[in-house]
Each structure stands twice: as structure tokens, then as C-alpha cells.
Motif scaffolding. Structure first.
Motif, PDB file in Angstrom:
ATOM      1  N   THR A 191      -3.615 -24.372  17.463  1.00 30.23           N
ATOM      2  CA  THR A 191      -5.041 -24.269  17.772  1.00 30.23           C
ATOM      3  C   THR A 191      -5.819 -25.334  17.009  1.00 30.23           C
ATOM      4  OG1 THR A 191      -5.534 -22.771  15.932  1.00 30.23           O
ATOM      5  CG2 THR A 191      -4.857 -21.748  18.030  1.00 30.23           C
ATOM      6  N   PHE A 192      -7.071 -25.521  17.407  1.00 26.86           N
ATOM      7  CA  PHE A 192      -7.947 -26.436  16.669  1.00 26.86           C
ATOM      8  C   PHE A 192      -8.091 -25.951  15.226  1.00 26.86           C
ATOM      9  CE2 PHE A 192     -10.779 -28.788  19.968  1.00 26.86           C
ATOM     10  CZ  PHE A 192      -9.681 -29.076  20.754  1.00 26.86           C
ATOM     11  N   GLU A 193      -8.264 -24.636  15.042  1.00 30.43           N
ATOM     12  CA  GLU A 193      -8.432 -24.097  13.686  1.00 30.43           C
ATOM     13  C   GLU A 193      -7.215 -24.400  12.819  1.00 30.43           C
ATOM     14  OE1 GLU A 193     -11.299 -22.171  16.235  1.00 30.43           O
ATOM     15  OE2 GLU A 193      -9.133 -22.351  16.472  1.00 30.43           O
ATOM     16  N   ASP A 194      -6.048 -24.265  13.395  1.00 26.36           N
ATOM     17  CA  ASP A 194      -4.817 -24.564  12.675  1.00 26.36           C
ATOM     18  C   ASP A 194      -4.810 -26.036  12.236  1.00 26.36           C
ATOM     19  OD1 ASP A 194      -2.250 -24.209  11.618  1.00 26.36           O
ATOM     20  OD2 ASP A 194      -1.264 -24.565  13.541  1.00 26.36           O
ATOM     21  N   TYR A 195      -5.178 -26.922  13.157  1.00 32.40           N
ATOM     22  CA  TYR A 195      -5.234 -28.352  12.837  1.00 32.40           C
ATOM     23  C   TYR A 195      -6.283 -28.619  11.750  1.00 32.40           C
ATOM     24  CZ  TYR A 195      -5.783 -33.367  13.267  1.00 32.40           C
ATOM     25  OH  TYR A 195      -5.866 -34.707  12.973  1.00 32.40           O
ATOM     26  N   PHE A 196      -7.496 -28.096  11.943  1.00 32.12           N
ATOM     27  CA  PHE A 196      -8.596 -28.357  11.010  1.00 32.12           C
ATOM     28  C   PHE A 196      -8.278 -27.863   9.597  1.00 32.12           C
ATOM     29  CE2 PHE A 196     -12.154 -28.089  14.491  1.00 32.12           C
ATOM     30  CZ  PHE A 196     -11.618 -29.209  15.113  1.00 32.12           C
ATOM     31  N   SER A 197      -7.524 -26.778   9.485  1.00 33.22           N
ATOM     32  CA  SER A 197      -7.271 -26.150   8.175  1.00 33.22           C
ATOM     33  C   SER A 197      -6.529 -27.058   7.195  1.00 33.22           C
ATOM     34  CB  SER A 197      -6.494 -24.848   8.353  1.00 33.22           C
ATOM     35  OG  SER A 197      -5.152 -25.103   8.756  1.00 33.22           O
ATOM     36  N   HIS A 198      -5.995 -28.157   7.652  1.00 32.67           N
ATOM     37  CA  HIS A 198      -5.246 -29.059   6.782  1.00 32.67           C
ATOM     38  C   HIS A 198      -6.123 -30.112   6.097  1.00 32.67           C
ATOM     39  CE1 HIS A 198      -2.077 -27.254   9.187  1.00 32.67           C
ATOM     40  NE2 HIS A 198      -1.280 -27.538   8.189  1.00 32.67           N
TER      41      HIS A 198
END
Length: 123
Positions: A6-13
Motif C-alpha cells: 500500500t501507499f502507507e506501507d511505502y511511505f512508512s519507510h
């Protein structure tokens, strides 16, 4: 290569400053074209429209990459003159503000291109 779902998964890094820029890109594109769909392609946040890639974006060490495809880079060449570009990519330095108005114009242009090339039937 990381696998994101997900976008959230990507952004969390990323750190808060980068997340804020990525979220603003996401929000503005969705406001501009509400019917876009979010997905991850090529390990990057991607918006699709009518089942075709509209735009990808990603963050790197020193810049945010925007990937609208080569046609958009050529079409907006003058407006992109302050940024490093390649055949299908725009690099926005992390220390600069994201040119949201330009990104919105680019996605509208991409939407129009997709609509012109998508066969529709009137049934």
C-alpha cells in the motif's frame, strides 16, 4: 528491492518531512482526478486511470521522482526546465517545495491522453 502493498506501507519507510511531501502529492492527485486508483507498481506508489498507469512517484536520498511518462516530459519541457529530467522522469530535490500545480497539470494531461487512447463503446 522492497515489496510494498500500500501507499502507507511505502511511505512508512521515510522521515516525517518526506512523508508530508508524498502525502501532499497523493492528496492533490486524488483531488484532481478522484476516480484514480492507487496501487504499487515497480515498487512505487502508482495511480492508475482506466486500468492504465497515470503516474508513479517515489522518494530517494536527495529527491522525489515523478514518473508521468516521456510524452508529458516533452509536453511540459519549458515548465520543467528548473528540474532534472530524463525520458520519463522528473527529479524534485527534497529541499525544494513540490510543484503541486504542475503535477496536477501533468496528471490532467495524462488523463486526457488515456481517454484519447482508450476505446470506448456507446452501448
Amino acid at each position: 528491492m522492497e515489496t510494498y502493498k500500500t501507499f502507507e506501507d511505502y511511505f512508512s519507510h521515510f522521515n516525517e518531512d518526506v512523508i508530508e511531501k508524498l502525502e501532499q502529492i497523493r492528496i492533490d492527485i486524488k483531488k484532481e482526478i478522484p476516480e484514480v486508483e492507487e496501487c504499487i507498481k515497480y515498487a512505487m506508489p502508482t495511480f492508475i486511470f482506466h486500468k492504465k498507469n497515470l503516474i508513479h512517484f517515489a522518494s530517494y536520498k536527495n529527491h522525489i521522482g515523478i514518473y508521468p511518462g516521456p510524452e508529458a516530459i516533452t509536453f511540459y519541457e519549458k515548465e520543467l526546465s528548473n528540474y532534472k529530467t530524463s525520458k520519463g522522469a522528473i527529479q524534485i530535490p527534497l529541499e525544494e517545495d513540490v510543484p503541486l500545480d504542475l503535477i496536477k497539470k501533468i496528471v490532467q494531461h495524462g488523463k486526457e491522453r488515456i481517454l484519447k487512447t482508450t476505446k470506448t463503446t456507446n452501448k
